[in-house]
Design a protein around this motif. Structure first.
Motif, mmCIF file in Angstrom:
data_model
loop_
_atom_site.group_PDB
_atom_site.id
_atom_site.type_symbol
_atom_site.label_atom_id
_atom_site.label_comp_id
_atom_site.label_asym_id
_atom_site.label_seq_id
_atom_site.Cartn_x
_atom_site.Cartn_y
_atom_site.Cartn_z
ATOM 1 N N ALA A 103 16.713 7.926 3.090
ATOM 2 C CA ALA A 103 16.787 7.870 1.633
ATOM 3 C C ALA A 103 16.432 6.473 1.131
ATOM 4 C CB ALA A 103 18.188 8.264 1.158
ATOM 5 N N VAL A 104 16.941 5.449 1.808
ATOM 6 C CA VAL A 104 16.613 4.073 1.409
ATOM 7 C C VAL A 104 15.118 3.830 1.533
ATOM 8 C CG1 VAL A 104 16.903 1.643 2.030
ATOM 9 C CG2 VAL A 104 18.899 3.148 1.936
ATOM 10 N N LEU A 105 14.521 4.329 2.586
ATOM 11 C CA LEU A 105 13.074 4.195 2.765
ATOM 12 C C LEU A 105 12.323 4.881 1.626
ATOM 13 C CD1 LEU A 105 11.101 3.017 4.895
ATOM 14 C CD2 LEU A 105 10.987 5.302 5.902
ATOM 15 N N TYR A 106 12.776 6.056 1.242
ATOM 16 C CA TYR A 106 12.171 6.770 0.119
ATOM 17 C C TYR A 106 12.330 5.970 -1.173
ATOM 18 C CZ TYR A 106 11.396 11.312 2.455
ATOM 19 O OH TYR A 106 10.939 12.326 3.259
ATOM 20 N N TRP A 107 13.527 5.437 -1.408
ATOM 21 C CA TRP A 107 13.774 4.686 -2.642
ATOM 22 C C TRP A 107 12.843 3.487 -2.758
ATOM 23 C CZ3 TRP A 107 19.711 4.967 -1.531
ATOM 24 C CH2 TRP A 107 20.197 6.192 -1.990
ATOM 25 N N ILE A 108 12.673 2.781 -1.663
ATOM 26 C CA ILE A 108 11.771 1.628 -1.685
ATOM 27 C C ILE A 108 10.353 2.073 -2.034
ATOM 28 C CG2 ILE A 108 10.700 -0.161 -0.253
ATOM 29 C CD1 ILE A 108 13.373 -0.286 1.305
ATOM 30 N N ALA A 109 9.888 3.124 -1.383
ATOM 31 C CA ALA A 109 8.534 3.632 -1.630
ATOM 32 C C ALA A 109 8.374 4.108 -3.067
ATOM 33 C CB ALA A 109 8.215 4.765 -0.657
ATOM 34 N N GLN A 110 9.381 4.810 -3.584
ATOM 35 C CA GLN A 110 9.309 5.329 -4.951
ATOM 36 C C GLN A 110 9.274 4.204 -5.987
ATOM 37 O OE1 GLN A 110 12.847 7.619 -4.576
ATOM 38 N NE2 GLN A 110 11.824 9.415 -3.726
ATOM 39 N N LEU A 111 10.126 3.213 -5.807
ATOM 40 C CA LEU A 111 10.160 2.096 -6.754
ATOM 41 C C LEU A 111 8.863 1.293 -6.707
ATOM 42 C CD1 LEU A 111 13.841 0.860 -6.229
ATOM 43 C CD2 LEU A 111 12.942 2.249 -8.105
ATOM 44 N N LEU A 112 8.362 1.050 -5.503
ATOM 45 C CA LEU A 112 7.090 0.333 -5.385
ATOM 46 C C LEU A 112 5.956 1.131 -6.015
ATOM 47 C CD1 LEU A 112 7.223 -1.125 -1.754
ATOM 48 C CD2 LEU A 112 7.303 -2.402 -3.905
ATOM 49 N N GLY A 113 5.951 2.440 -5.818
ATOM 50 C CA GLY A 113 4.912 3.276 -6.406
ATOM 51 C C GLY A 113 4.909 3.210 -7.917
ATOM 52 N N ALA A 114 6.103 3.202 -8.516
ATOM 53 C CA ALA A 114 6.200 3.124 -9.969
ATOM 54 C C ALA A 114 5.702 1.779 -10.489
ATOM 55 C CB ALA A 114 7.649 3.357 -10.407
ATOM 56 N N VAL A 115 6.065 0.712 -9.798
ATOM 57 C CA VAL A 115 5.609 -0.626 -10.218
ATOM 58 C C VAL A 115 4.100 -0.745 -10.090
ATOM 59 C CG1 VAL A 115 5.706 -3.092 -9.683
ATOM 60 C CG2 VAL A 115 7.813 -1.741 -9.691
ATOM 61 N N VAL A 116 3.555 -0.275 -8.973
ATOM 62 C CA VAL A 116 2.104 -0.348 -8.762
ATOM 63 C C VAL A 116 1.370 0.457 -9.836
ATOM 64 C CG1 VAL A 116 0.224 0.366 -7.225
ATOM 65 C CG2 VAL A 116 2.208 -0.844 -6.300
ATOM 66 N N ALA A 117 1.873 1.637 -10.174
ATOM 67 C CA ALA A 117 1.234 2.467 -11.204
ATOM 68 C C ALA A 117 1.206 1.733 -12.540
ATOM 69 C CB ALA A 117 1.971 3.790 -11.343
ATOM 70 N N CYS A 118 2.308 1.080 -12.898
ATOM 71 C CA CYS A 118 2.360 0.357 -14.173
ATOM 72 C C CYS A 118 1.444 -0.862 -14.159
ATOM 73 C CB CYS A 118 3.798 -0.052 -14.485
ATOM 74 S SG CYS A 118 4.856 1.342 -14.918
ATOM 75 N N LEU A 119 1.367 -1.535 -13.023
ATOM 76 C CA LEU A 119 0.441 -2.672 -12.916
ATOM 77 C C LEU A 119 -1.007 -2.199 -13.037
ATOM 78 C CD1 LEU A 119 2.093 -4.718 -10.017
ATOM 79 C CD2 LEU A 119 1.923 -5.393 -12.430
ATOM 80 N N LEU A 120 -1.325 -1.079 -12.415
ATOM 81 C CA LEU A 120 -2.678 -0.533 -12.525
ATOM 82 C C LEU A 120 -3.000 -0.159 -13.971
ATOM 83 C CD1 LEU A 120 -2.771 1.729 -9.335
ATOM 84 C CD2 LEU A 120 -4.107 -0.348 -9.743
ATOM 85 N N LEU A 121 -2.021 0.389 -14.665
ATOM 86 C CA LEU A 121 -2.224 0.733 -16.074
ATOM 87 C C LEU A 121 -2.458 -0.522 -16.914
ATOM 88 C CD1 LEU A 121 0.443 3.542 -16.551
ATOM 89 C CD2 LEU A 121 -2.013 3.777 -16.983
ATOM 90 N N LYS A 122 -1.678 -1.540 -16.655
ATOM 91 C CA LYS A 122 -1.825 -2.772 -17.437
ATOM 92 C C LYS A 122 -3.197 -3.397 -17.216
ATOM 93 C CE LYS A 122 0.618 -6.964 -18.735
ATOM 94 N NZ LYS A 122 1.883 -7.725 -18.621
ATOM 95 N N VAL A 123 -3.652 -3.390 -15.965
ATOM 96 C CA VAL A 123 -4.963 -3.971 -15.654
ATOM 97 C C VAL A 123 -6.082 -3.116 -16.229
ATOM 98 C CG1 VAL A 123 -6.556 -4.505 -13.782
ATOM 99 C CG2 VAL A 123 -4.151 -5.157 -13.582
ATOM 100 N N SER A 124 -5.989 -1.800 -16.038
ATOM 101 C CA SER A 124 -7.092 -0.924 -16.451
ATOM 102 C C SER A 124 -7.195 -0.761 -17.966
ATOM 103 C CB SER A 124 -6.945 0.458 -15.791
ATOM 104 O OG SER A 124 -5.723 1.056 -16.141
ATOM 105 N N THR A 125 -6.117 -1.039 -18.692
ATOM 106 C CA THR A 125 -6.157 -0.931 -20.157
ATOM 107 C C THR A 125 -6.396 -2.272 -20.833
ATOM 108 O OG1 THR A 125 -3.738 -1.177 -20.302
ATOM 109 C CG2 THR A 125 -4.625 1.079 -20.183
ATOM 110 N N GLY A 126 -6.679 -3.276 -20.041
ATOM 111 C CA GLY A 126 -6.946 -4.583 -20.629
ATOM 112 C C GLY A 126 -5.707 -5.316 -21.101
#
Length: 252
Positions: A103-126
């Motif tokens: 579960a801890v491994l999943y939590w780390i992956a899930q939180l990182l995935g959410a952060v990466v998605a938001c960073l990609l959105l910020k970069v791709s939207t200027g």
């Protein structure tokens, strides 16, 4: 009862190849889900010039999250169980369907995935803002906690009924479809009040990128309580110790 089957896990479990693959599956599913869900809100802001929320905007948010979660759960189901939500993972842990270490491994992956998605959105939207979840005027933090408890209860109860219950039979795509639909429906209910997160990772990603933490605790406490109640209720009443069957390492 479910609590009797709670397990910590064995040393080295987090380094097993199947656990690593499952974590990657959760990471990519979360990127897909948050990019579409958070991105739809950003697109609405661009189209309206950051105008006020409208009923049509709420419907659009509901649909985008329902569609994206349906896909995200589907693509991860055969590898990780398609949790795509730390609260769902917590519910699986409470029900004895996943160890704490995994579960801890999943939590780390899930939180990182959410952060990466938001960073990609910020970069791709200027550089557009990835808005953090917030409470509407007149909604107190405890109002929001109740909202999140009830909505996440509905979500995790649906997960148990369609994906975890060993008596569910072969229902194919019904499980991810039902999970996506309950999230979409709950957004129509709670979106105007607290954003209707039901998912700590979905709240965590934009909070990190925008560095906005006001009332952030609400989006952890509510979902985790709701998930624990749903897992305990469904397992105790409908599965029970006699009906429980050990699940494979990919949980659901």
């Amino acid at each position: 009862m479910a609590i009797n089957r709670i397990a910590i896990g064995t040393p080295g479990e987090a380094s097993r190849p199947d656990a690593i693959r499952a974590a990657f599956a959760e990471f990519f599913s979360m990127v897909i889900f948050v990019f579409a869900g958070q991105g739809s809100g950003m697109a609405y802001g661009k189209l309206t010039g950051d105008g006020p929320a409208t009923p049509s905007g709420l419907v659009a948010a509901s649909l985008s999250h329902a569609f994206a979660l349906f896909v995200a759960v589907s693509v991860g189901a055969n590898v990780s169980g398609g949790h795509v939500n730390p609260a769902v993972t917590f519910g699986a842990f409470i029900g004895g369907n996943i160890t704490l270490l995994r579960a801890v491994l999943y939590w780390i992956a899930q939180l990182l995935g959410a952060v990466v998605a938001c960073l990609l959105l910020k970069v791709s939207t200027g550089g557009m803002e990835t808005a953090a979840f917030s409470l509407s005027h007149g909604v107190t933090p405890w109002n929001a906690v109740v909202f999140e408890i009830v909505m996440t209860f509905g979500l995790v109860y649906t997960v148990y009924a369609t994906a975890v219950d060993p008596k569910k039979g072969d229902i194919g795509i019904i499980a991810p479809l039902a999970i996506g639909l309950i999230v979409g429906a709950n957004i129509l209910v709670g979106g105007a009040f607290d954003g209707a997160s039901m998912n700590p990772a979905v709240s965590f990603g934009p909070a990190v990128v925008s560095w906005t933490w006001t009332n952030h605790w609400v989006y952890w406490v509510g979902p985790f309580i709701g998930a624990a109640i749903a897992a305990t209720v469904y397992d105790t009443i409908f599965i029970g110790s006699n009906g429980h069957e050990p699940l494979p390492s990919n949980d659901f």
